[in-house]
Write a protein that holds these residues in place. Structure first.
Motif, PDB file in Angstrom:
ATOM      1  N   GLU A  48      24.425 -27.390-107.566  1.00 52.53           N
ATOM      2  CA  GLU A  48      23.696 -26.279-106.959  1.00 52.53           C
ATOM      3  C   GLU A  48      22.347 -26.700-106.381  1.00 52.53           C
ATOM      4  O   GLU A  48      21.847 -26.060-105.451  1.00 52.53           O
ATOM      5  CB  GLU A  48      23.495 -25.146-107.988  1.00 52.53           C
ATOM      6  CG  GLU A  48      24.762 -24.404-108.361  1.00 52.53           C
ATOM      7  CD  GLU A  48      25.610 -25.121-109.392  1.00 52.53           C
ATOM      8  OE1 GLU A  48      26.734 -24.666-109.646  1.00 52.53           O
ATOM      9  OE2 GLU A  48      25.135 -26.128-109.967  1.00 52.53           O
ATOM     10  N   GLU A  52      21.025 -23.946-101.129  1.00 45.24           N
ATOM     11  CA  GLU A  52      20.002 -22.917-101.245  1.00 45.24           C
ATOM     12  C   GLU A  52      20.511 -21.764-102.110  1.00 45.24           C
ATOM     13  O   GLU A  52      21.719 -21.530-102.223  1.00 45.24           O
ATOM     14  CB  GLU A  52      19.619 -22.380 -99.868  1.00 45.24           C
ATOM     15  CG  GLU A  52      18.841 -23.348 -98.994  1.00 45.24           C
ATOM     16  CD  GLU A  52      18.368 -22.683 -97.715  1.00 45.24           C
ATOM     17  OE1 GLU A  52      17.622 -21.687 -97.810  1.00 45.24           O
ATOM     18  OE2 GLU A  52      18.753 -23.150 -96.637  1.00 45.24           O
ATOM     19  N   LEU A  53      19.571 -21.048-102.692  1.00 43.41           N
ATOM     20  CA  LEU A  53      19.898 -19.850-103.464  1.00 43.41           C
ATOM     21  C   LEU A  53      20.160 -18.698-102.506  1.00 43.41           C
ATOM     22  O   LEU A  53      19.390 -18.472-101.568  1.00 43.41           O
ATOM     23  CB  LEU A  53      18.741 -19.509-104.402  1.00 43.41           C
ATOM     24  CG  LEU A  53      18.870 -18.242-105.249  1.00 43.41           C
ATOM     25  CD1 LEU A  53      20.026 -18.374-106.241  1.00 43.41           C
ATOM     26  CD2 LEU A  53      17.558 -17.955-105.985  1.00 43.41           C
ATOM     27  N   ASP A  55      20.060 -15.226-100.875  1.00 46.16           N
ATOM     28  CA  ASP A  55      18.988 -14.228-100.790  1.00 46.16           C
ATOM     29  C   ASP A  55      19.626 -12.849-100.673  1.00 46.16           C
ATOM     30  O   ASP A  55      20.139 -12.475 -99.613  1.00 46.16           O
ATOM     31  CB  ASP A  55      18.100 -14.521 -99.581  1.00 46.16           C
ATOM     32  CG  ASP A  55      16.920 -13.556 -99.475  1.00 46.16           C
ATOM     33  OD1 ASP A  55      16.841 -12.618-100.298  1.00 46.16           O
ATOM     34  OD2 ASP A  55      16.099 -13.744 -98.556  1.00 46.16           O
ATOM     35  N   TYR A  91      21.098 -20.804-118.154  1.00 52.45           N
ATOM     36  CA  TYR A  91      21.257 -19.590-117.356  1.00 52.45           C
ATOM     37  C   TYR A  91      21.988 -18.515-118.162  1.00 52.45           C
ATOM     38  O   TYR A  91      21.599 -17.340-118.159  1.00 52.45           O
ATOM     39  CB  TYR A  91      22.031 -19.932-116.079  1.00 52.45           C
ATOM     40  CG  TYR A  91      22.536 -18.753-115.284  1.00 52.45           C
ATOM     41  CD1 TYR A  91      21.750 -18.161-114.303  1.00 52.45           C
ATOM     42  CD2 TYR A  91      23.824 -18.247-115.491  1.00 52.45           C
ATOM     43  CE1 TYR A  91      22.228 -17.083-113.555  1.00 52.45           C
ATOM     44  CE2 TYR A  91      24.300 -17.180-114.759  1.00 52.45           C
ATOM     45  CZ  TYR A  91      23.505 -16.597-113.789  1.00 52.45           C
ATOM     46  OH  TYR A  91      23.987 -15.535-113.054  1.00 52.45           O
ATOM     47  N   GLN A 343      25.167 -10.793-110.950  1.00 56.75           N
ATOM     48  CA  GLN A 343      24.629 -10.953-109.594  1.00 56.75           C
ATOM     49  C   GLN A 343      25.200  -9.882-108.656  1.00 56.75           C
ATOM     50  O   GLN A 343      25.079  -9.995-107.434  1.00 56.75           O
ATOM     51  CB  GLN A 343      24.956 -12.351-109.063  1.00 56.75           C
ATOM     52  CG  GLN A 343      24.420 -13.494-109.911  1.00 56.75           C
ATOM     53  CD  GLN A 343      22.910 -13.602-109.881  1.00 56.75           C
ATOM     54  OE1 GLN A 343      22.268 -13.193-108.919  1.00 56.75           O
ATOM     55  NE2 GLN A 343      22.330 -14.163-110.944  1.00 56.75           N
ATOM     56  N   CYS A 384      25.902 -21.665-100.389  1.00 61.62           N
ATOM     57  CA  CYS A 384      24.731 -21.175-101.117  1.00 61.62           C
ATOM     58  C   CYS A 384      25.194 -20.820-102.521  1.00 61.62           C
ATOM     59  O   CYS A 384      26.377 -20.556-102.744  1.00 61.62           O
ATOM     60  CB  CYS A 384      24.106 -19.963-100.432  1.00 61.62           C
ATOM     61  SG  CYS A 384      25.212 -18.522-100.309  1.00 61.62           S
ATOM     62  N   HIS A 385      24.280 -20.853-103.482  1.00 57.89           N
ATOM     63  CA  HIS A 385      24.671 -20.539-104.866  1.00 57.89           C
ATOM     64  C   HIS A 385      24.026 -19.229-105.311  1.00 57.89           C
ATOM     65  O   HIS A 385      23.126 -18.703-104.643  1.00 57.89           O
ATOM     66  CB  HIS A 385      24.335 -21.695-105.804  1.00 57.89           C
ATOM     67  CG  HIS A 385      22.888 -21.835-106.131  1.00 57.89           C
ATOM     68  ND1 HIS A 385      22.285 -21.123-107.149  1.00 57.89           N
ATOM     69  CD2 HIS A 385      21.902 -22.606-105.588  1.00 57.89           C
ATOM     70  CE1 HIS A 385      21.006 -21.453-107.231  1.00 57.89           C
ATOM     71  NE2 HIS A 385      20.746 -22.346-106.285  1.00 57.89           N
ATOM     72  N   ASN A 388      20.748 -16.760-109.837  1.00 56.18           N
ATOM     73  CA  ASN A 388      19.420 -16.182-109.621  1.00 56.18           C
ATOM     74  C   ASN A 388      18.960 -15.448-110.880  1.00 56.18           C
ATOM     75  O   ASN A 388      19.423 -14.340-111.165  1.00 56.18           O
ATOM     76  CB  ASN A 388      19.468 -15.228-108.431  1.00 56.18           C
ATOM     77  CG  ASN A 388      18.098 -14.668-108.075  1.00 56.18           C
ATOM     78  OD1 ASN A 388      17.097 -14.987-108.711  1.00 56.18           O
ATOM     79  ND2 ASN A 388      18.058 -13.823-107.055  1.00 56.18           N
TER      80      ASN A 388
END
Length: 527
Positions: A48, A52-53, A55, A91, A343, A384-385, A388
């Motif tokens: 990861e 990018e995370l 959004d 996490y 999420q 993207c992952h 979060n």
């Protein structure tokens, strides 16, 4: 970390049932656990940091340009690994998860649900897509170091159908999974397709597993599975007959919970599942016999394959998703969250484009999105992952789970207390159980401790009401303290305020109440 042998037994007689390294003890009660179900291939590839995370305020940023490629990727291995899961234990622990539930790492388990094995030997090694035998042991050891547990899926029915002597296959399969317990030190098994197995066969298999687990020091090894029965009462009879610990409560509960949390039905339609006026409600009240499900990897209880968040248009969707899980965490039972729910994943078979694929095909792919991104990310994204820890849904589930996991009377009341649905009054109306789309309240009571939950099931409007609490637990001049309020700031959700209270009012008729005001889809917990 225990070292396990690299070579795979070629015959069942070569399996060594001596535990490798330490044997981690079972939990005292599975009611104290919070389970997280994940699809191994779709959770994490441990890369990861190269992506990018996602959004959630700008979902179009990573939208795929070619939906056909995205759809096709969902029918193949995407790249999740055992090492990936291990890398995400922090996490998961921050979320409040105490137990991981992982689909079979030794089975060629594609998203098309094709099982490629008829021979016992094929169950004795890890699928190389996922890693190695050592990776599995390292993951479970690392989880145990954090006082977390791991349960693994068992594919039983598909394995036994082609055998002439069923007693032979039961003994063989039992030894296979005894071997995996010895090798991996796992803490429980979820038996897939249990509803297709006779109670006699199930009892023989479960008895063999349970006896082995107890012999090595796992005194409360979890054995669970899905049973299709008309009620929890008949399912409980099956629990005893099959020598199970508990069953997945998916006959009626997930759809009733979904409708209740969305404000689409009268609250009693859900809470009557816990009514002691019927045998099924009595068993649910006890809490140790059923795993509470909202979403899962099959959605067999739904007419269409779709997650809770699918097709929702409420402004506070992230809060609504968190509080559907919040209900699970604050009523009797063993709560299970399906990966990505924290999420607010909204996967559903409506994502299927029939102009690309003309038939309904592999619809489970759409509820098995990749958390780590890759070619089949959630929300029709790629690269993207979604890990979060600041996501609004994640923060709120973590805050509620933190209360449930407490070691004091409050935590124990949530996990082991007796459930009561509470009457409310708004606009000076008579006290009663509120209707559809109103502010609903319930308590968990353990001896002298009451924990009160209040949920605004209206997704569009604020709601205020007087909420009944236990008169004897809250004498004159009492106050109740907010342990959770969904409209707190992120900082307060992580470190709850210590001084936000509400006075308990005593009425002439002997009733005690607190006045609660919540935003749309809002929730509060008080004690």
């Amino acid at each position: 970390m225990a070292k396990v042998e690299e070579l795979t037994p070629q015959q069942l007689s070569e399996t060594d049932l001596k535990p490798r390294g330490r044997v981690y003890p079972s939990p005292i009660s599975w009611r104290d656990q919070f389970l997280y179900q994940l699809v191994l291939d779709r959770f994490s590839d441990d890369n990861e940091n190269q992506r990018e995370l996602f959004d959630h305020t700008n979902p179009a940023k990573f939208q795929v340009k070619d939906k056909a490629d995205w759809m096709a990727a969902g029918t193949k291995f995407v790249g999740g690994t055992l090492r990936g899961i291990k890398s995400k234990l922090d996490y998961l622990q921050r979320l409040g998860v105490t137990t991981l539930w992982i689909n079979p790492p030794w089975q060629q388990h594609s998203q098309l649900e094709t099982y490629h094995s008829d021979r016992i030997q094929e169950f004795l090694d890890i699928d190389p897509h996922f890693g190695t035998r050592q990776d599995l042991r390292d993951l479970i050891d690392a989880a145990h170091d954090r006082r977390m547990y791991v349960i693994l899926d068992v594919i039983y029915n598909q394995s036994a159908d082609n055998w002439f002597n069923r007693d032979e296959v039961i003994a063989a399969l039992a030894r296979v999974y005894q071997y995996w317990i010895a090798l991996s030190d796992c803490d429980g098994l979820r038996i897939d397709s249990l509803k297709h197995i006779s109670p006699e066969d199930s009892r023989k298999f479960c008895t063999a597993i349970r006896e082995y687990a107890e012999s090595i020091g796992k005194e409360n090894f979890l054995l669970t599975g899905e049973i299709t029965s008309g009620s929890m009462a008949s399912a409980y009879i099956d629990i005893i007959g099959r020598n199970l610990t508990a069953v997945l409560d998916i006959v009626q509960s997930p759809n009733e919970l979904t409708a209740f949390a969305r404000g689409l039905v009268h609250p009693k339609q859900f809470f009557d599942l816990y009514s002691e006026k019927n045998l099924a409600g009595e068993y649910r009240q006890v809490g140790i016999y059923h795993l509470s499900i909202l979403d899962d990897g099959d959605m067999s209880f739904r007419a269409n394959k779709q997650r809770f968040a699918a097709y929702s248009t409420v402004p506070n969707l992230y809060e609504q998703v968190a509080h559907a899980v919040g209900v699970q965490l604050t009523i009797p039972g063993i709560p299970v969250i399906y990966y990505g729910t924290e999420q607010a994943f909204d996967g559903n078979e409506g994502d299927h484009d029939y102009s690309i694929e003309g038939e309904r095909f592999a619809e489970n792919r759409y509820i098995r999105e990749a958390m780590f991104g890759g070619a089949f990310g959630a929300f029709q994204t790629a690269d993207c992952h979604f890990f979060n820890i600041d996501h609004p849904t994640y923060l709120r589930i973590a805050a509620i789970a933190r209360i449930r996991n407490r070691h004091d009377k409050i935590g124990k009341a949530l996990r082991r207390g007796h459930h009561y649905l509470r009457e409310t009054s708004f606009h000076n109306s008579p006290f009663s159980i509120p209707g559809q789309g109103e502010l609903v309240a319930w308590s968990q009571v353990l001896f002298d401790t009451e924990v009160l939950m209040v949920l605004n099931t209206n997704g569009l409007e604020n709601r205020r009401a007087e909420v009944t609490v236990d008169t004897y637990t809250h004498p004159q001049d009492s106050i109740m303290t907010f342990l959770y309020k969904s409209d707190w700031s992120n900082a307060d959700l992580r470190n709850p305020r210590q001084n936000q209270t509400v006075a308990v009012q005593h009425h002439d008729d002997g009733r005690a109440t607190v006045e609660i005001d919540l935003p749309p889809s809002g929730m509060a917990i008080l004690a």
